[in-house]
Design an enzyme around this catalytic site. Structure first.
Site, PDB file in Angstrom:
ATOM      1  N   HIS A   1     -13.081   1.948  -0.134  1.00 24.54           N
ATOM      2  CA  HIS A   1     -13.129   0.920   1.100  1.00 24.54           C
ATOM      3  C   HIS A   1     -13.540  -0.461   0.548  1.00 24.54           C
ATOM      4  CE1 HIS A   1     -13.283   4.001   4.643  1.00 24.54           C
ATOM      5  NE2 HIS A   1     -12.243   3.636   4.183  1.00 24.54           N
TER       6      HIS A   1
ATOM      7  N   ARG B   1     -13.005  14.522   7.690  1.00 28.59           N
ATOM      8  CA  ARG B   1     -13.788  14.703   6.728  1.00 28.59           C
ATOM      9  C   ARG B   1     -15.164  15.041   7.152  1.00 28.59           C
ATOM     10  NH1 ARG B   1     -12.019   9.643   3.286  1.00 28.59           N
ATOM     11  NH2 ARG B   1     -10.294   9.350   4.570  1.00 28.59           N
TER      12      ARG B   1
ATOM     13  N   ASN C   1       0.934  -1.208   0.190  1.00 26.80           N
ATOM     14  CA  ASN C   1      -0.048  -0.141   0.034  1.00 26.80           C
ATOM     15  C   ASN C   1       0.966   1.255  -0.129  1.00 26.80           C
ATOM     16  OD1 ASN C   1      -1.789   2.074   0.494  1.00 26.80           O
ATOM     17  ND2 ASN C   1      -2.839   0.993   2.350  1.00 26.80           N
TER      18      ASN C   1
ATOM     19  N   GLU D   1      -7.367  -5.753   5.238  1.00 19.57           N
ATOM     20  CA  GLU D   1      -7.401  -5.405   3.660  1.00 19.57           C
ATOM     21  C   GLU D   1      -6.002  -5.904   3.022  1.00 19.57           C
ATOM     22  OE1 GLU D   1      -9.134  -1.156   3.120  1.00 19.57           O
ATOM     23  OE2 GLU D   1      -8.161  -1.547   5.265  1.00 19.57           O
TER      24      GLU D   1
ATOM     25  N   ARG E   1      -2.440  -2.051  -3.698  1.00 19.04           N
ATOM     26  CA  ARG E   1      -3.555  -1.240  -3.326  1.00 19.04           C
ATOM     27  C   ARG E   1      -3.567  -0.190  -4.373  1.00 19.04           C
ATOM     28  NH1 ARG E   1      -5.293   3.058   1.061  1.00 19.04           N
ATOM     29  NH2 ARG E   1      -7.460   3.008   0.630  1.00 19.04           N
TER      30      ARG E   1
END
Ligand code: AMP
Length: 392
Positions: free
Chosen positions: A177, A236, A7, A379, A88
């Site tokens: 996601h 956010r 990642n 993940e 990713r």
């Protein structure tokens, strides 16, 4: 088969090496502050952690140091033993509904999609290219955050904006996601011993999204054209009325980028509470009755509950609601507050079960119409599994 799961961010590079198909982690680590002052990396091998302060001028340097560590720690005797590397990639647009082996065409498409994910895709590409150069014999695979959501129907993914914005400028909901929601869905197939699972999966981390899963496929999700839509997150805003942007630009004499930066980096938990973007600190202040923390926590929970209620009606039949991500997995308080609000739907918590700390456990009681579970997301292993599937 030895597989790396990678990642890459703009100044970081996280990795895990797996022995597949056994999903055994051989080494993991993260290179941080790449291209900045005070760069360093940390490694974890057999439960032992090592931290090294080094000069990391770019991602290529990080990949070089990682390769040396793999050999020096006898993880591999030659880099040729690494058969595949899964990367990713945040945005696959509407082109990729599945992971894909990376070739020149894929590299070009990921680059073209940088317009839709300017903070992420360019960084992902830098990582891919650095590994392709150093470990050139390995098959490279892209795993897209958006891919799982490509089964969402048009009536859900389209905004009610001029249709030509969609046709000409790819304006639509993409959702993110996806790797986490897909992992949770695959775990729940095992847990429920059923293929066609109907789920509401709640990924509650620093970034957060819900997904409505019908027959094992994503049919709606809370993030949209960008990861800023939907739930309240660490920094956010989630959903807002876009016209407030113009008002704030006028009132605060800020330009558009400054206001967008405020919505991305100074909103959410941090913006409302003025305490922190970290949910642990919000919770601590909430328990001390800090007014703004109480407000933040209530707003956070209400937004999640309203989406769960929406998806409950949308799916008609729900086998389970799952909680994952740093908050979903660890915060029994947030889970309790959410499930208490779901009582009108006949969903009830078992408070004793909710206080357990395990990777996967049931938290609803016997009278609950829908089972609720905590499922630790992974993940990285999902990236390794996808890579193994395509490269074996
Ligand atoms: P993630 O992005 O999935 O790593 O999740 C990060 C979020 O999880 C942060 O807001 C953390 O404060 C939160 N988190 C981690 N552990 C806990 C905990 N024990 N209680 C509440 N929140 C937690």
């Amino acid at each position: 088969m030895k597989i790396l799961s990678v990642n890459a961010g703009s100044s970081s590079l996280k990795f895990q090496m797996y022995e597949m198909p056994y999903e055994k982690v051989l080494i993991s680590g993260v290179f941080e502050r790449i291209g900045l002052k005070d760069s360093f990396y940390t490694l974890k091998i057999d439960g032992n952690k090592v931290k090294k302060q080094v000069n990391l001028e770019d991602h290529e340097k990080a990949v070089e140091m990682l390769s040396d560590e793999l050999i020096n720690n006898n993880i591999v005797s030659s880099l040729d033993e690494i058969k595949a590397i899964g990367h990713r990639v945040v945005h696959g647009g509407d082109k990729y509904s599945d992971s894909v082996i990376i070739d020149d065409d894929v590299l070009k498409t990921v680059e073209d999609l940088s317009k839709l994910a300017p903070l992420h895709n360019p960084a992902n590409l830098i990582g891919i290219k650095a590994f392709m150069k150093k470990i050139s014999k390995a098959v490279s695979v892209a795993i897209f955050d958006t891919a799982f959501h490509q089964t969402i129907e048009k009536e859900e993914f389209l905004y009610s904006t001029p249709y030509e914005w969609y046709e000409k400028h790819q304006v639509r909901k993409y959702g993110f996601h996806g790797t986490s929601h897909k992992y949770i869905t695959s775990r729940m197939k095992d847990v429920l011993n059923k293929e066609d699972v109907n789920l509401i999966t709640c990924h509650l981390g620093n970034g957060a999204s819900l997904c409505a899963v019908k027959n094992g496929e994503s049919k709606d999700t809370t993030m949209g054209f960008t990861p800023n839509a939907g739930l309240i997150m660490g920094t956010r805003s989630g959903d807002i009325d876009f016209t407030l942007i113009l008002h704030v630009m006028d009132e605060e004499e800020k330009d558009l980028n400054e206001v967008l930066n405020d919505l991305n980096k100074k909103s959410g938990f941090l913006g409302i509470s003025k305490i922190s973007s970290d949910s642990r600190e919000i919770e601590e202040a909430y328990l001390n009755n800090d007014e703004k923390a109480v407000l933040t926590q209530k707003m956070y929970v209400k937004r999640i509950v309203s989406y769960i209620a929406k998806y409950f009606v949308f799916l008609k039949e729900v086998d389970a609601i799952t909680f994952s991500g740093g908050i979903g997995e660890n915060s029994s308080l947030t889970r309790k507050m959410i499930i208490e609000e779901l009582q009108p739907l006949g969903i009830y918590l078992d408070e004793t079960l909710n206080d357990k700390r395990e990777d996967e456990f049931l938290i609803s009681n016997d009278s609950s119409k829908v089972k609720c579970y905590v499922i630790k997301t992974d993940e990285e292993v999902m990236i390794a599994k996808e890579t193994y599937r395509l490269a074996k």
